[in-house]
Design a protein around this motif. Sequence first.
Motif, PDB file in Angstrom:
ATOM      1  N   THR A 162      36.092  46.252  48.891  1.00 25.01           N
ATOM      2  CA  THR A 162      35.410  45.338  48.136  1.00 25.01           C
ATOM      3  C   THR A 162      36.387  44.302  47.855  1.00 25.01           C
ATOM      4  O   THR A 162      37.605  44.325  47.728  1.00 25.01           O
ATOM      5  CB  THR A 162      34.649  45.606  47.003  1.00 25.01           C
ATOM      6  OG1 THR A 162      35.751  45.831  45.963  1.00 25.01           O
ATOM      7  CG2 THR A 162      33.830  47.004  47.112  1.00 25.01           C
ATOM      8  N   VAL A 188      27.217  49.018  42.221  1.00 28.54           N
ATOM      9  CA  VAL A 188      28.121  49.613  41.253  1.00 28.54           C
ATOM     10  C   VAL A 188      27.856  50.745  40.223  1.00 28.54           C
ATOM     11  O   VAL A 188      26.998  50.367  39.532  1.00 28.54           O
ATOM     12  CB  VAL A 188      28.823  48.213  40.612  1.00 28.54           C
ATOM     13  CG1 VAL A 188      29.963  48.545  39.632  1.00 28.54           C
ATOM     14  CG2 VAL A 188      29.496  47.052  41.457  1.00 28.54           C
ATOM     15  N   VAL A 239      31.740  52.014  43.945  1.00 24.07           N
ATOM     16  CA  VAL A 239      31.094  50.666  44.630  1.00 24.07           C
ATOM     17  C   VAL A 239      30.619  50.983  45.840  1.00 24.07           C
ATOM     18  O   VAL A 239      31.406  51.431  46.703  1.00 24.07           O
ATOM     19  CB  VAL A 239      31.950  49.589  44.231  1.00 24.07           C
ATOM     20  CG1 VAL A 239      33.400  49.682  44.804  1.00 24.07           C
ATOM     21  CG2 VAL A 239      31.263  48.469  44.716  1.00 24.07           C
ATOM     22  N   ALA A 297      28.085  40.132  45.908  1.00 23.47           N
ATOM     23  CA  ALA A 297      29.637  40.110  46.158  1.00 23.47           C
ATOM     24  C   ALA A 297      30.340  39.064  45.196  1.00 23.47           C
ATOM     25  O   ALA A 297      31.100  39.289  44.351  1.00 23.47           O
ATOM     26  CB  ALA A 297      30.104  39.717  47.518  1.00 23.47           C
ATOM     27  N   LEU A 340      30.715  40.651  41.663  1.00 24.16           N
ATOM     28  CA  LEU A 340      31.310  41.945  41.221  1.00 24.16           C
ATOM     29  C   LEU A 340      32.166  41.859  40.090  1.00 24.16           C
ATOM     30  O   LEU A 340      32.196  43.080  39.329  1.00 24.16           O
ATOM     31  CB  LEU A 340      32.100  42.359  42.622  1.00 24.16           C
ATOM     32  CG  LEU A 340      31.348  42.872  43.661  1.00 24.16           C
ATOM     33  CD1 LEU A 340      32.177  42.996  44.887  1.00 24.16           C
ATOM     34  CD2 LEU A 340      30.819  44.429  43.390  1.00 24.16           C
ATOM     35  N   LEU A 378      37.635  46.722  40.979  1.00 24.75           N
ATOM     36  CA  LEU A 378      36.667  46.655  39.764  1.00 24.75           C
ATOM     37  C   LEU A 378      37.414  47.187  38.423  1.00 24.75           C
ATOM     38  O   LEU A 378      37.124  46.865  37.404  1.00 24.75           O
ATOM     39  CB  LEU A 378      35.628  47.280  39.968  1.00 24.75           C
ATOM     40  CG  LEU A 378      34.553  46.574  40.923  1.00 24.75           C
ATOM     41  CD1 LEU A 378      33.642  47.734  41.689  1.00 24.75           C
ATOM     42  CD2 LEU A 378      33.907  45.572  40.185  1.00 24.75           C
ATOM     43  N   GLN A 382      36.109  50.852  46.044  1.00 27.91           N
ATOM     44  CA  GLN A 382      36.571  49.660  45.592  1.00 27.91           C
ATOM     45  C   GLN A 382      37.585  48.897  46.584  1.00 27.91           C
ATOM     46  O   GLN A 382      37.794  47.759  46.669  1.00 27.91           O
ATOM     47  CB  GLN A 382      37.330  49.576  44.352  1.00 27.91           C
ATOM     48  CG  GLN A 382      38.450  49.951  44.093  1.00 27.91           C
ATOM     49  CD  GLN A 382      38.854  49.922  42.619  1.00 27.91           C
ATOM     50  OE1 GLN A 382      38.209  49.622  41.659  1.00 27.91           O
ATOM     51  NE2 GLN A 382      40.301  49.716  42.377  1.00 27.91           N
ATOM     52  N   TYR A 395      26.173  44.949  46.499  1.00 30.29           N
ATOM     53  CA  TYR A 395      26.898  46.046  46.131  1.00 30.29           C
ATOM     54  C   TYR A 395      26.312  46.972  45.087  1.00 30.29           C
ATOM     55  O   TYR A 395      25.890  46.424  43.852  1.00 30.29           O
ATOM     56  CB  TYR A 395      28.451  45.674  45.726  1.00 30.29           C
ATOM     57  CG  TYR A 395      29.264  45.353  46.919  1.00 30.29           C
ATOM     58  CD1 TYR A 395      30.080  46.075  47.348  1.00 30.29           C
ATOM     59  CD2 TYR A 395      29.119  43.834  47.391  1.00 30.29           C
ATOM     60  CE1 TYR A 395      30.893  45.511  48.863  1.00 30.29           C
ATOM     61  CE2 TYR A 395      29.942  43.439  48.153  1.00 30.29           C
ATOM     62  CZ  TYR A 395      30.843  44.251  49.202  1.00 30.29           C
ATOM     63  OH  TYR A 395      31.490  43.829  49.959  1.00 30.29           O
ATOM     64  N   ARG A 451      28.872  49.200  49.383  1.00 30.33           N
ATOM     65  CA  ARG A 451      28.011  48.152  49.947  1.00 30.33           C
ATOM     66  C   ARG A 451      26.546  48.612  50.623  1.00 30.33           C
ATOM     67  O   ARG A 451      26.564  49.575  51.326  1.00 30.33           O
ATOM     68  CB  ARG A 451      28.843  47.553  50.947  1.00 30.33           C
ATOM     69  CG  ARG A 451      27.984  46.359  51.712  1.00 30.33           C
ATOM     70  CD  ARG A 451      29.251  45.307  52.473  1.00 30.33           C
ATOM     71  NE  ARG A 451      28.665  44.334  52.927  1.00 30.33           N
ATOM     72  CZ  ARG A 451      29.112  43.305  53.603  1.00 30.33           C
ATOM     73  NH1 ARG A 451      30.327  43.329  53.844  1.00 30.33           N
ATOM     74  NH2 ARG A 451      28.419  42.240  54.045  1.00 30.33           N
TER      75      ARG A 451
END
Length: 423
Positions: free
Chosen positions: A47, A109, A99, A131, A134, A51, A44, A107, A101
């Motif tokens: 990102t 998750v 998570v 994105a 998210l 999250l 994360q 992404y 990419r």
Amino acid sequence: MTRRSLIAAALGLPALNALAQFRVEVTGVGLNQLPIAVAPFRGQAQTPVALAAVLMADLERSGRFKSIDAAASALDETSRIDFAQWRSRGADALVTGSVTRLADGRYDVRFRLWDSVAGQDQGGQAYVVPASDLRLAAHKAADYIYEKLTGERGVFSTRIAYVGQTGRQFNLWVADADGENAQSALASPEPIISPAWAPDGRSLAYVSFESRKPVVYVHELSSGRRRLLANFRGSNSAPAWAPDGRTLALTLTRDGNSQIYLIDARGGEPRRLTQSSAIDTEACFSPDGRQIYFVSDRGGTPQIYRMPVSGGAAERVTFAGDYNISPALSPDGRSMAFITRTGGAFRLQLMDLGSGAVTALSDGGQDESPSFAPNGRLIVYASRQGGRDALMTTTLDGKIKARLAGKGGEIREPDWGPFLTSA
């Protein structure tokens, strides 16, 4: 111009100043909170969204969970869990995840919920999202965890609508249930008031002053298309949807003073419901669609009444105090949130409709516009806290409150949207 100022003008009463910017913070201590740890999701840090933090904030705002620190843990959904370690740290439940990419920029998750006490895997889910979604993935994960651990549906992936004003610009904002990710559904140099979600969550009704008088529109969010629903002689205000989405209640002055009318959601000629010589306004439907609750000064001061949708005699509901407005019914129909004025302060109250018992949910002085979450466990309202204007949520016992994130400027009239239906 706000809904309260419109009501106050009709009733000949003073109105409050508008509300302004708000930020997230959870306060209060609830009873029987389940201690839960949410470990940082592996990956994360690469990102734009933390999250685990979004997920934990959702659970804390519900009032049902207490956070156990897991910041230093390096775990994901595939990790072998040392349950004894988490029990010793006081965590009854644990969430781990990751998570990643993907090559196309989206992404992946993933998360898993663990019962630390029983030492069991409680399941998990995976989402592939752009994105921009998210945060939605984190909210959906919180919904899953909330339902697994409480047996009730979570509301974290639902949305709220509210009105904001910056300078002379008004916006109808639609945001996540935590106030983040706000998107403007409508911008106008003229006031917008009284947003009301359609039961399917696809449209909003609201009042616009763009024609220099209050008229009611229905606005389809996905397309941005809107249609004029009510532009009758005089004022057109306070739209409220029937549970089946086929009818709306409105406050109209077409025949003189403010009265409650019913109108087909497709438009047409409205049917007058109340037949009083008083000011009747701020209608809302009971969840079964059989009754209308509304505000009236027919007894001399603003109080809340109810009557059958089919017509008939109105029954007074509130008796304590000389100023009670803004009724909102819980999804199960057992409770009513409303605003009372006490010694010049406007405060959020909750009434058990069976017993008539009233609980004060706030000790503030400028609360307005309560709206229940679709699971009935939280109420969103506008207020002023610590010298700052705020959009707030509270649990039904008033013990856990959260100041939500949101856009700057003046903020007013939140309405919590329904559970989203499939397209």
